[in-house]
Design a protein around this motif. Sequence first.
Motif, PDB file in Angstrom:
ATOM      1  N   LYS A  40       0.771  -1.031   0.045  1.00 28.65           N
ATOM      2  CA  LYS A  40      -0.206  -0.234   0.043  1.00 28.65           C
ATOM      3  C   LYS A  40       1.013   1.182   0.077  1.00 28.65           C
ATOM      4  CE  LYS A  40      -4.079  -2.175   2.250  1.00 28.65           C
ATOM      5  NZ  LYS A  40      -4.813  -2.227   3.465  1.00 28.65           N
ATOM      6  N   ILE A  41       0.723   2.109  -1.044  1.00 33.60           N
ATOM      7  CA  ILE A  41       1.525   3.279  -1.146  1.00 33.60           C
ATOM      8  C   ILE A  41       0.485   4.393  -1.317  1.00 33.60           C
ATOM      9  CG2 ILE A  41       3.669   2.170  -1.765  1.00 33.60           C
ATOM     10  CD1 ILE A  41       2.947   3.077  -4.697  1.00 33.60           C
ATOM     11  N   SER A  45       3.376   9.960  -2.894  1.00 28.49           N
ATOM     12  CA  SER A  45       4.717   9.276  -3.038  1.00 28.49           C
ATOM     13  C   SER A  45       4.868   8.583  -4.640  1.00 28.49           C
ATOM     14  CB  SER A  45       4.856   8.249  -2.083  1.00 28.49           C
ATOM     15  OG  SER A  45       4.019   6.951  -2.062  1.00 28.49           O
ATOM     16  N   LEU A  46       4.049   7.827  -5.092  1.00 26.70           N
ATOM     17  CA  LEU A  46       3.837   7.393  -6.348  1.00 26.70           C
ATOM     18  C   LEU A  46       4.326   8.503  -7.560  1.00 26.70           C
ATOM     19  CD1 LEU A  46       3.761   4.979  -8.183  1.00 26.70           C
ATOM     20  CD2 LEU A  46       1.231   5.470  -8.367  1.00 26.70           C
ATOM     21  N   ILE A  47       3.517   9.742  -7.206  1.00 23.63           N
ATOM     22  CA  ILE A  47       3.696  10.653  -8.211  1.00 23.63           C
ATOM     23  C   ILE A  47       5.139  11.400  -8.121  1.00 23.63           C
ATOM     24  CG2 ILE A  47       2.991  13.159  -8.776  1.00 23.63           C
ATOM     25  CD1 ILE A  47       0.185  12.237  -8.379  1.00 23.63           C
ATOM     26  N   SER A  48       5.384  11.516  -6.774  1.00 22.68           N
ATOM     27  CA  SER A  48       7.051  12.058  -6.699  1.00 22.68           C
ATOM     28  C   SER A  48       7.895  11.170  -7.250  1.00 22.68           C
ATOM     29  CB  SER A  48       7.099  12.546  -5.306  1.00 22.68           C
ATOM     30  OG  SER A  48       7.247  11.360  -4.325  1.00 22.68           O
ATOM     31  N   ASP A  49       7.772  10.014  -7.142  1.00 22.48           N
ATOM     32  CA  ASP A  49       8.795   8.905  -7.643  1.00 22.48           C
ATOM     33  C   ASP A  49       8.748   8.971  -9.033  1.00 22.48           C
ATOM     34  OD1 ASP A  49       9.261   8.076  -5.127  1.00 22.48           O
ATOM     35  OD2 ASP A  49       8.146   6.342  -5.144  1.00 22.48           O
ATOM     36  N   ILE A  50       7.446   8.932  -9.920  1.00 23.28           N
ATOM     37  CA  ILE A  50       7.588   9.084 -11.353  1.00 23.28           C
ATOM     38  C   ILE A  50       8.063  10.418 -11.656  1.00 23.28           C
ATOM     39  CG2 ILE A  50       6.068   9.325 -13.100  1.00 23.28           C
ATOM     40  CD1 ILE A  50       4.137   7.543 -11.705  1.00 23.28           C
ATOM     41  N   LYS A  51       8.026  11.644 -11.020  1.00 29.19           N
ATOM     42  CA  LYS A  51       8.736  12.856 -11.223  1.00 29.19           C
ATOM     43  C   LYS A  51      10.131  12.628 -11.193  1.00 29.19           C
ATOM     44  CE  LYS A  51       4.916  15.826 -10.295  1.00 29.19           C
ATOM     45  NZ  LYS A  51       4.381  17.061  -9.462  1.00 29.19           N
ATOM     46  N   LYS A  52      10.637  11.961 -10.295  1.00 32.11           N
ATOM     47  CA  LYS A  52      12.164  11.733 -10.092  1.00 32.11           C
ATOM     48  C   LYS A  52      12.555  11.246 -11.360  1.00 32.11           C
ATOM     49  CE  LYS A  52      12.027  11.621  -4.983  1.00 32.11           C
ATOM     50  NZ  LYS A  52      12.311  10.854  -3.966  1.00 32.11           N
ATOM     51  N   GLU A  53      11.985  10.049 -11.934  1.00 26.12           N
ATOM     52  CA  GLU A  53      12.294   9.558 -13.148  1.00 26.12           C
ATOM     53  C   GLU A  53      12.439  10.200 -14.578  1.00 26.12           C
ATOM     54  OE1 GLU A  53      10.344   5.584 -13.196  1.00 26.12           O
ATOM     55  OE2 GLU A  53      10.839   5.210 -11.196  1.00 26.12           O
ATOM     56  N   ILE A  54      11.555  11.100 -14.555  1.00 22.99           N
ATOM     57  CA  ILE A  54      11.386  11.802 -15.751  1.00 22.99           C
ATOM     58  C   ILE A  54      12.532  12.978 -15.940  1.00 22.99           C
ATOM     59  CG2 ILE A  54       9.744  13.402 -16.973  1.00 22.99           C
ATOM     60  CD1 ILE A  54       7.353  12.052 -15.930  1.00 22.99           C
TER      61      ILE A  54
END
Length: 111
Positions: A40-41, A45-54
């Motif tokens: 469960k997340i 936090s999921l959006i911030s992780d995706i933004k870090k990868e872009i």
Amino acid sequence: MKYKLLLIFLIVLATAGFYFRNDITAFYVQLTKNPIQFEKISIDSLISDIKKEISLPPPLRVENQEPEAYLTKAGVISETNKQRAAYDLPPLTANSKLNAAALAKAQDMLA
């Protein structure tokens, strides 16, 4: 003919189910004993992780570039009209509706 094929298919399916019944029940028991656990997340936090990868590449910079090479509204309309003329389409003219559409597209591309 369709019913015969359907009947043959059902007989083959039932035979396969009977033949593999032990494997099927063992697989089912294993699934029910150890259900898959999902982590469960939070969405943030999921959006911030995706933004870090872009990552975007840096802007293109070329030394001694000709003024005609710069991307301008007039240049884009001119090149578009060349393509439209090749297909016997009427030329575009600069107007507020076209500018708004181009701005929305650019903002969407760089968002």
